[in-house]
Write an enzyme that holds these catalytic residues in place. Structure first.
Site, PDB file in Angstrom:
ATOM      1  N   LYS A  67     -29.335  18.522 -11.939  1.00 19.41           N
ATOM      2  CA  LYS A  67     -28.616  17.546 -12.764  1.00 19.41           C
ATOM      3  C   LYS A  67     -27.202  17.385 -12.227  1.00 19.41           C
ATOM      4  O   LYS A  67     -26.559  18.364 -11.849  1.00 19.41           O
ATOM      5  CB  LYS A  67     -28.593  18.055 -14.214  1.00 19.41           C
ATOM      6  CG  LYS A  67     -28.000  17.082 -15.235  1.00 19.41           C
ATOM      7  CD  LYS A  67     -28.044  17.694 -16.647  1.00 19.41           C
ATOM      8  CE  LYS A  67     -27.580  16.724 -17.712  1.00 19.41           C
ATOM      9  NZ  LYS A  67     -27.638  17.313 -19.072  1.00 19.41           N
ATOM     10  N   SER A 142     -30.067  14.409 -22.557  1.00 17.41           N
ATOM     11  CA  SER A 142     -29.314  13.774 -21.498  1.00 17.41           C
ATOM     12  C   SER A 142     -29.812  14.080 -20.085  1.00 17.41           C
ATOM     13  O   SER A 142     -29.467  13.368 -19.148  1.00 17.41           O
ATOM     14  CB  SER A 142     -27.855  14.204 -21.600  1.00 17.41           C
ATOM     15  OG  SER A 142     -27.741  15.596 -21.317  1.00 17.41           O
ATOM     16  N   SER A 166     -30.844  18.502 -24.889  1.00 13.43           N
ATOM     17  CA  SER A 166     -30.864  17.731 -23.639  1.00 13.43           C
ATOM     18  C   SER A 166     -31.795  18.238 -22.542  1.00 13.43           C
ATOM     19  O   SER A 166     -31.943  17.589 -21.509  1.00 13.43           O
ATOM     20  CB  SER A 166     -29.450  17.626 -23.065  1.00 13.43           C
ATOM     21  OG  SER A 166     -28.695  16.693 -23.795  1.00 13.43           O
TER      22      SER A 166
END
Lengths: 480, 90
Positions: A67, A142, A166
């Site tokens: 990420k 997210s 997330s």
């Protein structure tokens, strides 16, 4: 070539260690797959040649999608924000360094909601990520890029961060495994801060065994993060095949929570599996959990408003309005650099912390947090795990919730309480269900939460359940 | 709204002020559900792991060299971060 991409991380690592598979060939196959990204899952692909020597270790030769919230030395890191466009960190996050030390190599940086604020990935400054199961739908957020990359066959595994859901929610919406470890299990050093008392790193994988492998590599105390403590005894590959003697708590007020009929059906079928495997179901009371969203949307924005004060156009990232005075430069940089949701949360957090409102909002939210942690503590005196659906619905349509931030926030209903309590929770794919408005069948995740630092036990139970469920559905490939 | 924006060092457009006012009222209305809970005597939680005073030896360690620390700065100058004057008329 397709053959080696089908291997799990554990299988590929074993074949590479036994020299049955070349690390170089394996990495290149994934690099090629990642380059074919048509989901907007990646923001950056590794450009530099990868050193296939010195790849010894339990993850020797494994490519991992990271990420874009993790600092990676020499590779751009934006946290999905314009304000960090062009930023190249001078150091690498501890979690990524630990994966590297275990022999894994970064494959690319994945798209995400700006500063990890969002549940749909539509808040990325670099465009939304598409769900590989249905490209008209969101992958969740997210960490949507990491989830879509693994589910869409663009990476064998990935890492992300979970502040209020997330990791678990996108894993659920993309039909893969996502684990949020106990707060403190993995170092947060080099992980761009959103809400420091909640943020925690964790893996996205195709199965529970791979999640254990990645967690084993990443967990541990780190002198660079004084809140990291690691997991005593480490993490081993799970092998349990039944759930005999284990008690699973189902929250009693779950019946009143609004969630889709299809999600309920899969949830109930999974409870049946637990019983079939010898596990016992019990009702548990989590009376304060219903206030989780309220407490979370005070605490997380409050911490974010403080953490994001550092983006002011002075030390890194972009600067705008530099020909005015200092205050003008700060305000212009921040107003142009941040997206709508980030501004909304900074405003919310600043308001909640402002003079005269602090006690009513932030102070009260911290007390609710205590109550929620106490609820779980009491529940874990009766049961080994607490189980819920991961998300109230299957993947929703792009644009469906963007106009109403509150409806987006309510999506975190089942995941936020565990974050506030700091306990570990996993989402495993449990079945498929049709969306409320009709459409093709989409994955449904099952959430299992355990007491702090009981990751091994959590992985064992998840493994047994995973074997029984035998979820093997896959996205139907490109459908335009 | 403008006072909070000022505290947050954000300059909002008129449109943003309007949308933000609506959005924040909706969110605060939901959040307000906890303001009436009786939580007298409950200890606030700021951190979930029971840790106190994590010490380390006070020994010098290598840190980032200035040129590396300044490499991402929008306007580095003479080994420092250059910023506009805090005085409007300077």
């Amino acid at each position: 070539m397709a053959g080696i991409l089908e291997l799990t991380v554990a299988e590929a690592a074993a074949q590479i260690a036994a020299t049955e598979l070349s690390a170089e060939e394996y990495f290149d196959a994934w690099r090629e797959a990642a380059a074919g990204d048509d989901l907007n899952a990646y923001l950056f692909h590794v450009e530099h040649p990868v050193d296939h020597q010195a790849m010894d270790g339990p993850l020797g030769g494994i490519p991992v999608a990271v990420k874009d919230i993790f600092c990676t030395e020499g590779t751009p890191t934006t946290a999905g924000s314009r304000i960090l466009e062009g930023y190249r960190p001078p150091y690498t996050a501890t979690a990524v360094r630990r994966l590297d030390a275990a022999g894994a190599r970064v494959l690319g940086k994945t798209n995400m909601d700006e500063f990890a604020m969002g549940s749909s990935n539509e808040n990325s400054a670099y465009g939304p990520v598409l769900n590989p199961w249905d490209r008209g739908r969101v992958p969740g957020g997210s960490s949507g890029g990491s989830a879509a990359a693994v589910a869409g066959g663009l990476a064998p595994c990935a890492i992300g961060t979970d502040t209020g859901g997330s990791i678990r929610q996108p894993a659920s919406l993309c039909g893969i495994v996502g684990l949020k470890p106990t707060y403190g299990a993995i170092s947060r050093y080099g992980m761009i801060a959103f809400a420091s008392s909640l943020d925690q790193c964790g893996p996205f994988t195709r199965d529970v065994t791979d999640a254990a492998l990645l967690l084993a590599a990443m967990e541990g105390r780190d002198p660079c993060d004084s809140t990291s403590v690691g997991i005593e005894g480490g993490i081993l590959a799970p092998s349990r095949e039944d759930l005999g003697g284990l008690r699973f708590g189902v929250p009693s007020d779950l019946a009143g929570a609004g969630f889709d009929a299809g999600v309920r059906e899969v949830f109930e079928a999974t409870l049946k599996w637990i019983e079939d495997l010898g596990g016992e179901l019990a009702e548990v009371a989590l009376p304060s959990a219903e206030h989780g969203i309220s407490a979370y949307y005070v605490i997380a924005p409050a911490e974010a408003s403080s953490n994001l004060a550092r983006y002011d156009g002075v030390r890194y990232g972009v600067r705008a309005g530099g020909d005015g005075d200092l205050l003008q430069m700060y305000e212009t940089t921040r107003s142009q650099g941040f997206g709508t949701e980030v501004k909304r949360r900074i405003m919310l957090g600043t308001y909640a912390l402002s003079s005269g409102y602090y006690d009513a909002y932030y102070g009260q939210a911290q007390k609710v947090r205590t109550r929620i942690a106490e609820d779980f503590k009491a529940a874990f005196e009766k049961v080994d795990f607490v189980v819920t659906p991961t998300s109230p619905s299957v993947a929703f349509e792009l644009g469906e919730k963007t106009a109403d931030p509150l409806s987006m926030y309510l999506n975190d209903f089942f995941t936020v309480p565990m974050s506030l309590a700091g306990i570990p929770a996993i989402s495993i794919p449990a079945g498929l269900a049709e969306p409320e408005g009709g459409g093709r069948q989409l994955p449904v995740g099952f959430q299992i939460a355990a007491p702090a630092f009981a990751e091994q036990k959590l992985l064992e139970a998840s493994y047994a359940l995973e074997q029984a469920i035998g979820f093997d559905a896959k996205p139907v490939g490109s459908d335009g | 709204m403008l006072h909070v924006a000022r505290l947050a060092r954000l300059k909002l457009t008129e449109d943003e002020v309007e949308t933000m006012t609506g959005d924040l009222s909706g969110i605060l209305e939901h959040v307000d559900r906890i303001s009436n809970l009786d939580l007298e005597g409950v200890e606030p939680t700021s951190h979930v792991v029971a840790l106190e005073n994590v010490w380390r030896a006070d020994e010098p360690r290598p840190s980032l060299p200035p040129e590396v620390a300044l490499a991402s700065a929008p306007e580095p100058q003479d080994g420092a971060f250059r910023v506009p004057s805090p005085q409007a008329d300077a």
